[in-house]
Write an enzyme that holds these catalytic residues in place. Sequence first.
Site, PDB file in Angstrom:
ATOM      1  N   LYS A  56       0.783  -1.272   0.183  1.00 58.04           N
ATOM      2  CA  LYS A  56       0.173   0.183  -0.032  1.00 58.04           C
ATOM      3  C   LYS A  56       0.843   1.314  -0.073  1.00 58.04           C
ATOM      4  CE  LYS A  56      -4.027  -1.830   2.152  1.00 58.04           C
ATOM      5  NZ  LYS A  56      -5.186  -1.779   3.437  1.00 58.04           N
ATOM      6  N   GLY A  82      -1.900   1.942  14.132  1.00 58.11           N
ATOM      7  CA  GLY A  82      -1.173   1.726  13.035  1.00 58.11           C
ATOM      8  C   GLY A  82      -1.758   1.977  11.613  1.00 58.11           C
TER       9      GLY A  82
HETATM   10  P1  ATR Z   1      -1.820  -2.146  10.712  1.00 57.60           P
HETATM   11  O1  ATR Z   1      -2.677  -1.297  11.583  1.00 57.60           O
HETATM   12  O2  ATR Z   1      -0.644  -1.214  10.399  1.00 57.60           O
HETATM   13  O3  ATR Z   1      -2.282  -3.021   9.890  1.00 57.60           O
HETATM   14  P2  ATR Z   1      -1.164  -3.569  13.051  1.00 57.60           P
HETATM   15  O4  ATR Z   1       0.247  -4.503  13.426  1.00 57.60           O
HETATM   16  O5  ATR Z   1      -2.426  -4.489  12.662  1.00 57.60           O
HETATM   17  O6  ATR Z   1      -0.673  -2.756  11.754  1.00 57.60           O
HETATM   18  O7  ATR Z   1      -1.567  -3.065  14.258  1.00 57.60           O
HETATM   19  C1  ATR Z   1      -0.793  -2.197  14.796  1.00 57.60           C
HETATM   20  C2  ATR Z   1      -1.381  -1.595  16.036  1.00 57.60           C
HETATM   21  O8  ATR Z   1      -1.859  -2.548  16.689  1.00 57.60           O
HETATM   22  C3  ATR Z   1      -0.593  -0.485  16.816  1.00 57.60           C
HETATM   23  O9  ATR Z   1      -1.420   0.162  17.397  1.00 57.60           O
HETATM   24  C4  ATR Z   1       0.041  -1.713  17.609  1.00 57.60           C
HETATM   25  O10 ATR Z   1       0.602  -0.997  18.859  1.00 57.60           O
HETATM   26  P3  ATR Z   1       2.048  -0.406  18.918  1.00 57.60           P
HETATM   27  O11 ATR Z   1       1.852   0.912  18.303  1.00 57.60           O
HETATM   28  O12 ATR Z   1       2.465  -0.114  20.241  1.00 57.60           O
HETATM   29  O13 ATR Z   1       2.959  -1.325  18.200  1.00 57.60           O
HETATM   30  C5  ATR Z   1      -0.989  -2.387  18.092  1.00 57.60           C
HETATM   31  N1  ATR Z   1      -0.814  -3.785  18.792  1.00 57.60           N
HETATM   32  C6  ATR Z   1      -0.298  -4.811  17.857  1.00 57.60           C
HETATM   33  N2  ATR Z   1       0.169  -5.799  18.933  1.00 57.60           N
HETATM   34  C7  ATR Z   1      -0.379  -5.329  20.163  1.00 57.60           C
HETATM   35  C8  ATR Z   1      -0.629  -5.991  21.488  1.00 57.60           C
HETATM   36  N3  ATR Z   1      -0.275  -7.347  21.673  1.00 57.60           N
HETATM   37  N4  ATR Z   1      -1.092  -5.316  22.468  1.00 57.60           N
HETATM   38  C9  ATR Z   1      -1.380  -3.824  22.248  1.00 57.60           C
HETATM   39  N5  ATR Z   1      -1.291  -3.274  21.196  1.00 57.60           N
HETATM   40  C10 ATR Z   1      -0.761  -4.018  20.021  1.00 57.60           C
END
Ligand code: ATR
Length: 277
Positions: free
Chosen positions: A67, A132
């Site tokens: 993306k 994210g």
């Molecule tokens: P995207 O939204 O880019 O697809 P994602 O990996 O699905 O990416 O999600 C990222 C989001 O999930 C981030 O807000 C991440 O928190 P951080 O910014 O602190 O990394 C959050 N996230 C992923 N795993 C997590 C967990 N185990 N506990 C809390 N938040 C988590």
Amino acid sequence: MNYQFGLIGYPIKHSLSPWIHGEFLQRTNLKGSYEVIEINPNDSFAEKMETLKTSDLNGFNITVPYKEKIIPYLDEINEQAEKIGAVNTVLCKNGKWIGYNTDGIGYVRSLENKFPQLKEDRSKRVLLLGAGGAAKGIFHALIHSGYNQITIANRSLDKAEKLTAGNKNSEVLTLEEAEEKVSQYDLIIQTSSVGMKPNQEQSIIFMSTLKENAIVSDIVYQPLMTQILKQANKLGAHIHFGHTMLLYQAQYAFEIWTNNRPSMDGLDKELQNILEG
Ligand code: ATR
């Protein structure tokens, strides 16, 4: 006109987009096809783009992990997509590639379609969980649609701060603070991958109180009934399932390509049945 659409990403063999766009073509009585074009990350993306530029595609979708990578190959980018820094839809017109992002707007459409009362009062207090890529699209689409009280809670505060930078009405919380203050919000949107199969027992926060009539939404759709939605359901809140975002981001993409808005009647249930096997 025989439309040719496609999807690039990896892995995408099990994507639901061909089914959704096939439904849209039928519902609008338009002729066309939607092809899955899987691009292995070990292959040269530049070469694949060169080949695609010479194809007869009228438009295509882009999913993970391309993306952002697609952006240098565009001739134009729409303002929202530029703000988000990610493109999920390309319109191929007169030899030019124009990039859009339909994820966030699609999400807001799905939400307001289920809860039309939101359109009448967008000053509701919104809590976005996660910061994210998905959160970014949804945050900008909410602002664009007129929502003006958005709090973002995230594990890493710096990412939430970066996302809300320049928006004086937005606040940032830790996940612990969000857990304590959850009863202050009218709309809670879970945007992270936490709770997705095979980790369906996980929940980004645990809620013990909720405002009466609160709406709790999760963009995760595998499973449909995530841990956070189960909690919300038990507390008597309204819940909103993640698969509808998939449908409405596709509807908006289809509109960009064809200027036709397909009817969504019954699609929500049909997709639910597919997902639940
Ligand atoms: P995207 O939204 O880019 O697809 P994602 O990996 O699905 O990416 O999600 C990222 C989001 O999930 C981030 O807000 C991440 O928190 P951080 O910014 O602190 O990394 C959050 N996230 C992923 N795993 C997590 C967990 N185990 N506990 C809390 N938040 C988590």
